[in-house]
Design an enzyme around this catalytic site. Structure first.
Site: not given
Length: 534
Positions: A73, A100-101, A191, A193, A244-250, A390
């Site tokens: 942070g 870290c923080y 860090h 990550e 929409s045909g995108g990844v998420d909605s599909s 994603k």
């Protein structure tokens, strides 16, 4: 969502219940906190990020995490009123890792000391040297004499808390790695990550192993769990999904369809701003291959008519957004008995809505919703992807059998080609743009580069340039090719195509697309630019 008595959102109000072991990440405002979660999810560990001000002990007991991580942070624990963890969490009896923080909070709250300045700040690469005693947290570390890590701190621990020992030091961090093995408390100043700590994933792997996680967070398990949850939540009611045909909605549509079949109806709004052949591809994919109830709302004339003569980017976006809501509602109203609206909300959207800076919130960012339609139409939400990043959505899509051509698609903006056509939008310019874009993507695929690129497209520029073709002069449009690499879209850099590729692609576009006589390549990074042109 009801507020807990403490004023913070309860665990159940924020996230979906899951039977998997849980890891709680307490967010103290680091810009890379999401990377912690991504590293853990890659280890098949279910974790959630919650801002420190929402984490009460009632919240912790309700969530019942098997381990806790304190994020980094920007604040200073030496400042009065700076962020803290609940003091009782140190008596909860689960392993804790401070970063870290998070390390500084740990030391400060457990009786150590943290100081500001005095020339011990570190920003950037540093090298940690191990102590003589090795601990299980560092299995696989220090195979060489030192480990490269990424530091980003102004304050430093000047005295470790009682019970802690030092297991690694750097030139400006004498307590770079500390641990209280009896209580399973670990703390690092760097860090792990970020990719600048090359062996950071190993440290996380060791921590979750020490905490006893089974690593059972898989997309196969998630699929089964979510199918049952959707069936239980929806019952015999109907669901509308904006496709929409995108990844998420599909992926969301296929998952919901697996759960409830013909109770789902998808509405695909064709606003005339799609890529070449895209509408036909989406309709064929979902109506024919998946046998879904699908409304193909061909509203090209409406959208293009309203956009005629408009050149301001924000005005274009608002017109498209408003029309989309109107069109979606018009077609959704024809579905009798619909009580739910499905959305492809992802976990980063949830994190940003229950944000570190903004405090508790129950509102997902507006551009991730179908324009506020749930409230307007009295619908309840179904969001089967809200616990996923994603890359996990793509993995779930593969688990569901979606073709790679859909799962691996580059992101495509909601306003479509409108924001790749600066200035006024005309049918002529859109047709030219579609042809050029199709050739560009074909070139990228032909050279085996598609999966190396986050996003690639052509923008048609609002200028005409003089050219020479054959024995005559031309006065046609110029276009810009854009291709970027990115992890999450927040930052991006241009893709380093070879000059041979760019020359070959420009030649094809100019020779094959009537209306373009000049190609440029956009090498702007984000920031200072954006990925899209408008």
């Amino acid at each position: 969502m009801a507020l807990a008595k403490s004023g913070a959102l309860s665990y159940a109000a924020i996230m979906t219940e899951t039977s998997h072991d849980r890891l709680l990440i307490i967010d103290f405002g680091s810009q890379v906190t999401q990377l912690i979660a991504r590293r853990l999810r890659e280890l098949n560990v279910y974790c959630e990020i919650h801002p420190y001000q929402n984490v009460t002990m009632d919240f912790v007991r309700e969530m019942d995490p098997k381990a806790v991580i304190f994020s980094g942070g920007p604040d200073s624990v030496t400042r009065e009123g700076s962020p803290r963890a609940p003091q009782e969490i140190f008596d909860y009896g689960v392993p804790i890792l401070g970063i870290c923080y998070g390390q500084q909070v740990m030391m400060h709250q457990l009786g150590g000391k943290v100081e500001s300045g005095h020339g011990t700040a570190e920003f950037g690469r540093a090298y940690v040297t191990p102590s003589e005693e090795r601990i299980d947290l560092l299995t696989g570390w220090f195979l060489e004499q030192t480990e490269q890590v990424w530091m980003s701190h102004g304050d430093h621990v000047s005295e470790i808390a009682p019970g802690f020992q030092v297991y690694g030091t750097s030139p400006n961090a004498p307590f770079a790695i500390t641990a209280d093995l009896e209580r399973n408390f670990y703390a690092v100043q760097f860090h792990p990550e970020v990719h600048h700590t090359p062996n950071g994933a190993t440290l996380y792997e060791n921590f979750v192993r020490l905490a006893g996680f089974k690593g059972d967070w898989t997309m196969g398990a998630y699929r089964e769990q979510m199918v049952e949850k959707i069936r239980e939540e929806v019952g015999d009611k109907k669901v509308i999904c904006g496709l929409s045909g995108g990844v998420d909605s599909s992926v969301a549509a296929v998952l919901i369809h697996e759960a409830i079949g013909d109770q789902l109806t998808c509405v695909f709004v064709d606003h005339g701003l799609l890529r070449k052949g895209e509408a036909e591809e989406v309709v064929t994919m979902f109506r024919d291959n998946y046998n879904m109830q699908l409304i193909h709302a061909d509203e090209q004339e409406l959208f293009l008519g309203e956009l005629d003569g408009q050149s301001d980017p924000e005005t274009k976006r608002k017109i498209i957004g408003k029309l989309f809501i109107d069109v979606f509602q018009k077609h959704a109203d024809t579905i009798e008995g619909a009580e739910f609206l499905a959305q492809g909300t992802l976990y980063p959207d949830v994190i940003e809505s229950v944000s570190f800076s903004g405090g508790p919130s129950v509102t997902i960012k507006s551009h991730h919703n179908v324009g506020g339609l749930p409230e307007k139409m009295g619908l309840k939400l179904v969001e089967p992807l809200r616990e996923l990043f994603k890359d996990e959505v793509r993995a779930l899509g593969r688990e569901l059998g979606l073709p790679q051509s859909f799962i691996g698609r580059h992101p495509f903006p909601g306003p479509g080609l409108a924001i790749r056509c600066p200035g006024e939008i005309t049918r002529e310019k859109l047709d030219i743009l579609r042809e050029a874009d199709a050739i560009y993507i074909d070139q990228i695929r032909k050279h085996g580069l598609y999966d190396d690129i986050w996003q690639a497209f052509v923008a048609i520029l609002p200028v005409r340039t003089v050219g020479v073709m054959g024995d005559g002069r031309t006065y046609d449009y110029a276009c810009a090719l854009r291709a970027v690499t990115s992890v999450d879209g927040m930052t991006a850099d241009y893709y380093p195509f070879s000059h041979e590729f760019l020359g070959e692609t420009a030649t094809r576009i100019i020779n094959e697309v009537k209306g373009i006589n000049r190609c440029t390549y956009d090498i702007t990074s984000k920031p200072p630019g954006t990925i899209e042109w408008e």
